[in-house]
Scaffold this motif. Sequence first.
Motif, PDB file in Angstrom:
ATOM      1  N   MET A  33       0.838  -1.202   0.000  1.00 26.77           N
ATOM      2  CA  MET A  33       0.000   0.000   0.000  1.00 26.77           C
ATOM      3  C   MET A  33       0.876   1.257   0.000  1.00 26.77           C
ATOM      4  N   GLN A  80     -13.181   4.909  -0.752  1.00 24.10           N
ATOM      5  CA  GLN A  80     -12.926   4.202  -2.013  1.00 24.10           C
ATOM      6  C   GLN A  80     -11.813   4.887  -2.794  1.00 24.10           C
ATOM      7  N   LEU A 117      -8.572   3.916  -1.155  1.00 28.79           N
ATOM      8  CA  LEU A 117      -8.178   2.543  -1.510  1.00 28.79           C
ATOM      9  C   LEU A 117      -7.641   2.491  -2.942  1.00 28.79           C
ATOM     10  N   SER A 164      -3.753   1.380  -3.159  1.00 32.75           N
ATOM     11  CA  SER A 164      -3.492   0.091  -3.805  1.00 32.75           C
ATOM     12  C   SER A 164      -2.583   0.223  -5.011  1.00 32.75           C
ATOM     13  N   VAL A 186      -3.542   1.402  -7.870  1.00 35.16           N
ATOM     14  CA  VAL A 186      -4.340   1.370  -9.110  1.00 35.16           C
ATOM     15  C   VAL A 186      -4.316   2.750  -9.770  1.00 35.16           C
ATOM     16  N   GLN A 190     -14.240   1.250   7.841  1.00 33.65           N
ATOM     17  CA  GLN A 190     -15.695   1.324   7.685  1.00 33.65           C
ATOM     18  C   GLN A 190     -16.326   0.111   8.356  1.00 33.65           C
ATOM     19  N   ALA A 191     -17.477   0.283   8.963  1.00 30.23           N
ATOM     20  CA  ALA A 191     -18.174  -0.844   9.583  1.00 30.23           C
ATOM     21  C   ALA A 191     -19.688  -0.686   9.450  1.00 30.23           C
ATOM     22  N   SER A 192     -20.383  -1.819   9.601  1.00 28.65           N
ATOM     23  CA  SER A 192     -21.840  -1.839   9.500  1.00 28.65           C
ATOM     24  C   SER A 192     -22.455  -2.301  10.816  1.00 28.65           C
ATOM     25  N   LYS A 201     -10.532  -0.287  14.398  1.00 30.44           N
ATOM     26  CA  LYS A 201      -9.765  -0.686  13.197  1.00 30.44           C
ATOM     27  C   LYS A 201      -8.845   0.450  12.767  1.00 30.44           C
ATOM     28  N   MET A 249      -0.316  -6.057  -7.138  1.00 31.93           N
ATOM     29  CA  MET A 249      -1.696  -6.563  -7.263  1.00 31.93           C
ATOM     30  C   MET A 249      -1.681  -8.106  -7.207  1.00 31.93           C
ATOM     31  N   TYR A 288     -19.732  -5.550  -1.566  1.00 33.65           N
ATOM     32  CA  TYR A 288     -20.060  -4.463  -2.489  1.00 33.65           C
ATOM     33  C   TYR A 288     -21.370  -4.847  -3.164  1.00 33.65           C
ATOM     34  N   ILE A 337     -18.862  -5.955   9.330  1.00 31.55           N
ATOM     35  CA  ILE A 337     -18.050  -5.814   8.116  1.00 31.55           C
ATOM     36  C   ILE A 337     -18.566  -4.681   7.222  1.00 31.55           C
ATOM     37  N   PRO A 338     -17.647  -4.020   6.507  1.00 30.39           N
ATOM     38  CA  PRO A 338     -18.049  -2.916   5.637  1.00 30.39           C
ATOM     39  C   PRO A 338     -18.911  -3.386   4.464  1.00 30.39           C
ATOM     40  N   GLN A 346     -15.286  -3.060  -7.956  1.00 29.86           N
ATOM     41  CA  GLN A 346     -14.800  -2.588  -6.657  1.00 29.86           C
ATOM     42  C   GLN A 346     -14.362  -3.762  -5.790  1.00 29.86           C
ATOM     43  N   LEU A 350     -11.011  -4.870  -7.081  1.00 26.46           N
ATOM     44  CA  LEU A 350      -9.939  -3.956  -6.651  1.00 26.46           C
ATOM     45  C   LEU A 350      -9.609  -4.175  -5.170  1.00 26.46           C
ATOM     46  N   SER A 363      -5.837  -5.469  -4.524  1.00 23.33           N
ATOM     47  CA  SER A 363      -4.938  -4.541  -3.817  1.00 23.33           C
ATOM     48  C   SER A 363      -4.392  -5.136  -2.523  1.00 23.33           C
ATOM     49  N   VAL A 405      -6.128  -5.472   0.175  1.00 27.50           N
ATOM     50  CA  VAL A 405      -6.870  -4.952   1.331  1.00 27.50           C
ATOM     51  C   VAL A 405      -7.717  -6.071   1.948  1.00 27.50           C
ATOM     52  N   HIS A 406      -8.288  -6.924   1.102  1.00 23.86           N
ATOM     53  CA  HIS A 406      -9.108  -8.050   1.569  1.00 23.86           C
ATOM     54  C   HIS A 406      -8.716  -9.317   0.812  1.00 23.86           C
TER      55      HIS A 406
END
Lengths: 387, 387
Positions: A1, A96, A99, A103, A105, A243-245, A268, B1, B48, B78-79, B96, B99, B103, B105-106
């Motif tokens: 990153m 976004q 990221l 990343s 990109v 980010q969280a839900s 986080k 990547m 997503y 979780i997001p 998304q 990506l 990247s 990230v996940h």
Amino acid sequence: MQRVAIVGVGQSEFGELWDRGFRDIVLKAGSEALDDAGLEGKEIEAIYVGNMSGGRYLEQEHISALIADYSGLAELGIPATRVEAADASGGLALRQAFLAVASGVHDVVMAAGAEKVTDVGSEMTADIMSSTADREWEGFVGATIPALYAIMARKHFEKYGTTEEDLALVSVKNHRNGALNPKAQYRREIKVEDVLNSPKVAEPLKLLDCAPLSDGACAVILASEKVARQITDNPVFISASAQASDYLAIQNRRDITEMRAVRVASEKAYRMARVEPRDIDVVEVHDSFTIAEIMAYEDLGFAEKGKGAELIREGVTSLEGSLPVNTGGGLKACGHAVGATGIRQAIEITLQLRGEAGKRQVECERGLSLNIGGTGATAVVTIYERG
Amino acid sequence: MQRVAIVGVGQSEFGELWDRGFRDIVLKAGSEALDDAGLEGKEIEAIYVGNMSGGRYLEQEHISALIADYSGLAELGIPATRVEAADASGGLALRQAFLAVASGVHDVVMAAGAEKVTDVGSEMTADIMSSTADREWEGFVGATIPALYAIMARKHFEKYGTTEEDLALVSVKNHRNGALNPKAQYRREIKVEDVLNSPKVAEPLKLLDCAPLSDGACAVILASEKVARQITDNPVFISASAQASDYLAIQNRRDITEMRAVRVASEKAYRMARVEPRDIDVVEVHDSFTIAEIMAYEDLGFAEKGKGAELIREGVTSLEGSLPVNTGGGLKACGHAVGATGIRQAIEITLQLRGEAGKRQVECERGLSLNIGGTGATAVVTIYERG
């Protein structure tokens, strides 16, 4: 990153902009951000746009393409993506975009947020905002967003002894800060009595406990460290984005005096930035309602659960305090342009870390912003530090 | 990547699902995808969601949190992020998610797409779909999406000699393929005469030139190569993902017989995957209207501009041809569940590359999907290859 920096910021007026269209305010924010970064549109590689409800406010979906088009970027064919999570949409766009650069990109990306809400009546606006809560379990039975926050406030009062005066102090502080912010929608100070005597919206919440819904657009330009170092001497780095839900309907949450998504996202973020709450110097929280700011103090780890009100009583979060919160006036005084708010928060922290916050400038090396969707089912926490 | 693979796919029925709610069909798609991948919900790190207009179809925004909630993932915080670009929303969700894994990230991410459109009347549906074009310059003066595609078709006829019979052949082919797809909404063959004699919608487009708007949900699970190798023997890798924008209103485009966003996105994708159009074995294109499939042949580089119709006349794109297109029936026969379509296309290519496409199976090593937003202001191209 790779490291990511904010290299440009732009903001339209916030308010009842009946004389300007959605396209006008978006262009103002975008071009201001480009000027601030000293970049041309053609140097932008991608756009992320936070917008909550163009479909209902403007009868216009596909707003990402609209913005690319009216920014003169359609000719270049660059990707434009709208993200939405109620009034956390701006925070999601920032995340976004972060990221996309982190990343590798992209190297230069624009994160924008915009909402035009005053072209429809207030009843429809209330209904549209209700669509950010659980329509089937909350909205259809008449629960509005203020009503749901009022329920959280009552529980917080009952469980922890928080009072209407405590909530009023939040509004008074944010108006006081807003009076020093040229971009704030409301630039006048108010007194505790003004809040307590204002019309009741959903008890214990009164009119001056509620942020106004406003028209407005904001944009920030993010760049990789390499690019950022070339184009600016005062980059502001994003050291964490999380980010969280949570459950959409508050009835399903274990404890409505806590926003778990805020706790999860901030923990986080602190881990990602390798910092503690005590390392944060300046904060923007999502004070859509005054109770939300008190809960944010607790769920972000700045106060023990239940002790949030002490921070406002003791002035800890005022401009002169040890942890200034909502230095620009917050949603309450700046105006809450729904999808734009998460980006406006990033702009305020950026100005503070650059030392460009004028009369509201505070001493700071590191900042944090919290953007919330609806009643807390989405939370985005971003941590920033001076380059 | 890092390399990214599709390790699980799930799809609800497509159609007029009046007996099921949005939450039901989303759960069906999501749980089917988890079962297919042999994963549990708690192993998903982010979601997503592609959805075009929950705000107007369901009076529900913030659908990302709704889906995390009803998938039992809110407890984990979780997001969950909704992305929107009209009917390219599913393609954006896939991109998304790609990506986010590419990247680093996940490692495991769900990309879903869902739309419930039949709970509102057809007039309102037409108006909602118009909101994917330029509302101020097109929608407000009465231009519907079929009308705008009809204008493109007329120009293509005039400039290149494409005929109504050519368009009919596209519909006939896709219905023939759909008859072999258990998940297709329309599983019956039709004849050229059926198309030519069907009611006129916007001349030269007739009812059977237009994909139906359907309820439906789809989900795919993406994993890093490391995880993919552990959990499946038949991973399908995404070797390229590219997105582009064009002017929102067709009046501003240089040539309405070409979708420039498709050309820009596909050229990027071919470069990213280091392949040529001739290396592609199986294709899903966005045949919301039959003319769009003919234009896609050209703009994706499978035919010279103006010669797209030859591919359908000569059977090149039929199941027996050298370049099978829309093997599952396309939007025309599968149904066009707006925000779900981009994910459904990824599922069809995945089944083909896995050799699990049953009676419609074709020989293939590499596939491509094209998802379009509105009249072409957003295009997403994805290239897939067998693991």
